[in-house]
Scaffold this motif. Structure first.
Motif, PDB file in Angstrom:
ATOM      1  N   TYR A  71       1.001  -1.210   0.111  1.00 28.51           N
ATOM      2  CA  TYR A  71      -0.063   0.017  -0.055  1.00 28.51           C
ATOM      3  C   TYR A  71       0.831   1.279   0.024  1.00 28.51           C
ATOM      4  CZ  TYR A  71      -3.399   3.560   1.353  1.00 28.51           C
ATOM      5  OH  TYR A  71      -4.164   4.567   1.435  1.00 28.51           O
ATOM      6  N   ASN A  72       1.973   1.201   0.928  1.00 25.34           N
ATOM      7  CA  ASN A  72       2.558   2.417   0.815  1.00 25.34           C
ATOM      8  C   ASN A  72       3.604   2.726  -0.296  1.00 25.34           C
ATOM      9  OD1 ASN A  72       1.784   2.945   3.504  1.00 25.34           O
ATOM     10  ND2 ASN A  72       3.391   2.117   4.410  1.00 25.34           N
ATOM     11  N   ALA A  73       3.910   1.617  -0.972  1.00 26.91           N
ATOM     12  CA  ALA A  73       4.706   1.657  -2.597  1.00 26.91           C
ATOM     13  C   ALA A  73       3.848   2.111  -3.530  1.00 26.91           C
ATOM     14  CB  ALA A  73       5.517   0.373  -2.332  1.00 26.91           C
ATOM     15  N   ALA A  74       2.810   1.851  -3.539  1.00 26.47           N
ATOM     16  CA  ALA A  74       1.565   2.226  -4.442  1.00 26.47           C
ATOM     17  C   ALA A  74       1.488   3.500  -4.896  1.00 26.47           C
ATOM     18  CB  ALA A  74       0.240   1.305  -4.604  1.00 26.47           C
ATOM     19  N   VAL A  75       1.396   3.909  -6.213  1.00 27.98           N
ATOM     20  CA  VAL A  75       1.122   5.511  -6.508  1.00 27.98           C
ATOM     21  C   VAL A  75      -0.237   5.571  -6.422  1.00 27.98           C
ATOM     22  CG1 VAL A  75       1.263   6.936  -8.464  1.00 27.98           C
ATOM     23  CG2 VAL A  75       3.210   5.534  -7.998  1.00 27.98           C
ATOM     24  N   ASN A  76      -0.785   6.562  -5.729  1.00 23.90           N
ATOM     25  CA  ASN A  76      -2.031   6.915  -5.677  1.00 23.90           C
ATOM     26  C   ASN A  76      -2.632   8.016  -6.504  1.00 23.90           C
ATOM     27  OD1 ASN A  76      -1.447   9.045  -4.154  1.00 23.90           O
ATOM     28  ND2 ASN A  76      -1.773   8.089  -2.126  1.00 23.90           N
ATOM     29  N   ALA A  77      -3.871   8.405  -6.293  1.00 21.13           N
ATOM     30  CA  ALA A  77      -4.348   9.728  -7.124  1.00 21.13           C
ATOM     31  C   ALA A  77      -3.377  10.848  -7.077  1.00 21.13           C
ATOM     32  CB  ALA A  77      -5.699  10.031  -6.651  1.00 21.13           C
ATOM     33  N   THR A  78      -2.657  10.922  -6.155  1.00 17.80           N
ATOM     34  CA  THR A  78      -1.710  12.223  -6.093  1.00 17.80           C
ATOM     35  C   THR A  78      -0.580  12.067  -6.991  1.00 17.80           C
ATOM     36  OG1 THR A  78      -0.227  11.052  -4.287  1.00 17.80           O
ATOM     37  CG2 THR A  78      -2.009  12.628  -3.546  1.00 17.80           C
ATOM     38  N   GLY A  79      -0.309  10.908  -7.755  1.00 18.11           N
ATOM     39  CA  GLY A  79       0.665  10.796  -8.522  1.00 18.11           C
ATOM     40  C   GLY A  79       1.990  10.416  -7.730  1.00 18.11           C
ATOM     41  N   TYR A  80       2.023  10.099  -6.489  1.00 16.13           N
ATOM     42  CA  TYR A  80       3.190   9.843  -5.430  1.00 16.13           C
ATOM     43  C   TYR A  80       2.485   8.462  -4.789  1.00 16.13           C
ATOM     44  CZ  TYR A  80       5.122  13.901  -7.321  1.00 16.13           C
ATOM     45  OH  TYR A  80       5.415  15.059  -8.153  1.00 16.13           O
TER      46      TYR A  80
END
Length: 89
Positions: A71-80
């Motif tokens: 989860y912490n390594a996945a890129v989310n809606a912020t792009g980071y």
């Protein structure tokens, strides 16, 4: 947590002494009160259901650390990724 006015008044006073940034108590058993935590819980719950099949229903909690890393390594809606946003790496 007791939601009585006397308790909340004493609790706010205690928090103001030790944590001046305290603003309000979060409502208990009301998911709308803390939306970001509820959103992460929903995402983690989906990850657990997707990762664990019927064989690991009793050992699902052993997989939490690896799922949290994913989860912490996945890129989310912020792009980071959350890890990048927290640690700039």
């Amino acid at each position: 947590m007791d939601q009585g006015t006397e308790f909340l008044g004493a609790f706010k006073e205690y928090c103001n002494v030790f944590n001046p940034g305290f603003s309000r108590a979060i409502s208990v058993r009301n998911p709308r009160a803390n939306g970001s935590v509820e959103r992460q819980n929903r995402t983690l719950s989906k990850m657990i259901r997707g990762f664990c099949n019927s064989d690991c229903k009793s050992t699902w909690s052993a997989h939490i650390p690896s799922l949290q890393i994913a989860y912490n390594a996945a890129v989310n809606a912020t792009g980071y990724s959350p890890a990048y946003l927290m640690f700039a790496r």
